[in-house]
Design an enzyme around this catalytic site. Structure first.
Site, PDB file in Angstrom:
ATOM      1  N   HIS A   1      27.792 -13.064 -47.829  1.00 34.01           N
ATOM      2  CA  HIS A   1      28.615 -12.133 -47.066  1.00 34.01           C
ATOM      3  C   HIS A   1      28.902 -12.707 -45.690  1.00 34.01           C
ATOM      4  CE1 HIS A   1      24.555 -11.100 -45.786  1.00 34.01           C
ATOM      5  NE2 HIS A   1      25.021 -10.326 -44.816  1.00 34.01           N
TER       6      HIS A   1
ATOM      7  N   ASP B   1      24.604 -14.620 -39.663  1.00 38.03           N
ATOM      8  CA  ASP B   1      23.362 -15.319 -40.001  1.00 38.03           C
ATOM      9  C   ASP B   1      23.370 -15.861 -41.426  1.00 38.03           C
ATOM     10  OD1 ASP B   1      23.299 -12.478 -40.539  1.00 38.03           O
ATOM     11  OD2 ASP B   1      21.203 -12.658 -41.101  1.00 38.03           O
ATOM     12  N   HIS B   2      24.461 -15.638 -42.151  1.00 43.00           N
ATOM     13  CA  HIS B   2      24.554 -16.150 -43.515  1.00 43.00           C
ATOM     14  C   HIS B   2      25.650 -17.202 -43.688  1.00 43.00           C
ATOM     15  CE1 HIS B   2      21.723 -13.240 -45.408  1.00 43.00           C
ATOM     16  NE2 HIS B   2      22.017 -12.591 -44.298  1.00 43.00           N
TER      17      HIS B   2
END
Length: 303
Positions: free
Chosen positions: A62, A66-67
């Site tokens: 997503h 932080d991803h």
């Protein structure tokens, strides 16, 4: 054949000393796949000797930073290091727009082709396939569209037993046996059954990656019996209401999913920065599912 997961990042949105935003590498045979790419992922790849050029595909869950904030930097590094082979990127709609915009405003012209596959984050459907694995999306419940991924190894071949093979078989006959075929008598040799000269193939291995999500028991049947489950465990159970408000899970809830799905092993990750020591999360999960472990930077799990 190798089926191995390496943890590059185990933190949630705010990194702490020794923990980094989410990133993982799955190796299946000679193929390597990156799962999420938080900030600093390429530094972690250097630290843990993961070669970006070996990446076959990148899966993004997503568009919370932080991803995926490390993705464009990683693509730039691969470009500067001379990558030319195409790279498949699988992720939610909008990721392609972000990458194209970053390339445009920075005037970066990549020397390799990015092949983007948009994921329907509300569906459980195949999103990627090659000769080693099939990957299906898992619908997470988060504040924005979010997908987990189920990595399933392709069925493995039975192993031929050299001591049971008659001498002098031609290469094409060996190839047919290796493919699982029986050989008919040809005048030189009697009929040869594949089952008589081989050991049964080992069952295919599976890995399920649960990114940020509310506790969702309905997902358990989609991963029934997987060998390894990674499930976010952002909070302890005493912050269950906070977990629900932010669309995250507790360590206990992760263990409940693992138990309901009958998985073999559970990895906990995506830890809130409020926890300096992680043992309480592990103990909370193990009270429900004893085969729980903590994901930590550099941890390598072989399946």
């Amino acid at each position: 054949m190798t089926f191995e997961l390496k943890i590059l990042g185990s933190a949630s949105a705010t990194p702490v000393v020794g923990r980094h935003p989410t990133a993982q590498v799955l190796t299946v045979g000679a193929s390597t796949y990156l799962i999420d790419c938080g900030e600093g992922a390429q530094w972690q790849m250097l630290e843990h000797r993961v070669r970006p050029h070996h990446l076959r595909a990148i899966f993004i869950s997503h568009l919370h930073g932080d991803h995926y904030f490390g993705l464009f930097g990683l693509l730039g590094t691969m470009h500067l290091q001379g990558r030319t082979q195409p790279l498949r990127i699988i992720g939610p709609p909008g990721l392609d727009e972000v990458l194209v915009t970053q390339a445009r405003v920075s005037n970066m012209h990549l020397a390799f082709t990015m092949e983007f596959t948009p994921v329907d984050t509300e569906a459980h459907a195949v999103v990627y396939e090659d000769e080693a694995i099939t990957v299906a999306s898992l619908p997470m419940r988060h504040r924005i569209p979010c997908a987990g991924y189920l990595f399933s190894e392709k069925p493995r071949r039975a192993n031929l037993l050299k001591e049971k093979l008659p001498p002098g078989l031609r290469p094409e006959q060996l190839a047919r046996l290796a493919q699982g075929e029986d050989l008919e008598a040809d005048g030189s040799y009697p009929a040869l059954r594949h089952a008589d000269v081989s050991t049964p193939a080992l069952p295919p291995r599976r890995y399920a990656f649960f990114s940020d999500t509310l506790y969702t028991p309905a997902l358990a049947p989609l991963i029934q019996g997987v060998d390894l489950l990674y499930h976010e465990a952002t909070f302890l159970e005493d912050l269950r209401e906070r977990a629900a408000q932010t669309h995250h899970s507790t360590a206990r809830q992760a263990a409940q999913i693992a138990s309901a799905a009958g998985v073999r092993r559970l990895l906990l990750g995506h830890f809130s920065s409020r926890y300096k020591a992680l043992e309480p999360l592990l103990h909370e999960a193990q009270a429900v599912f004893p085969a729980a472990e903590l994901a930590s930077e550099g941890l390598t799990v072989s399946v």
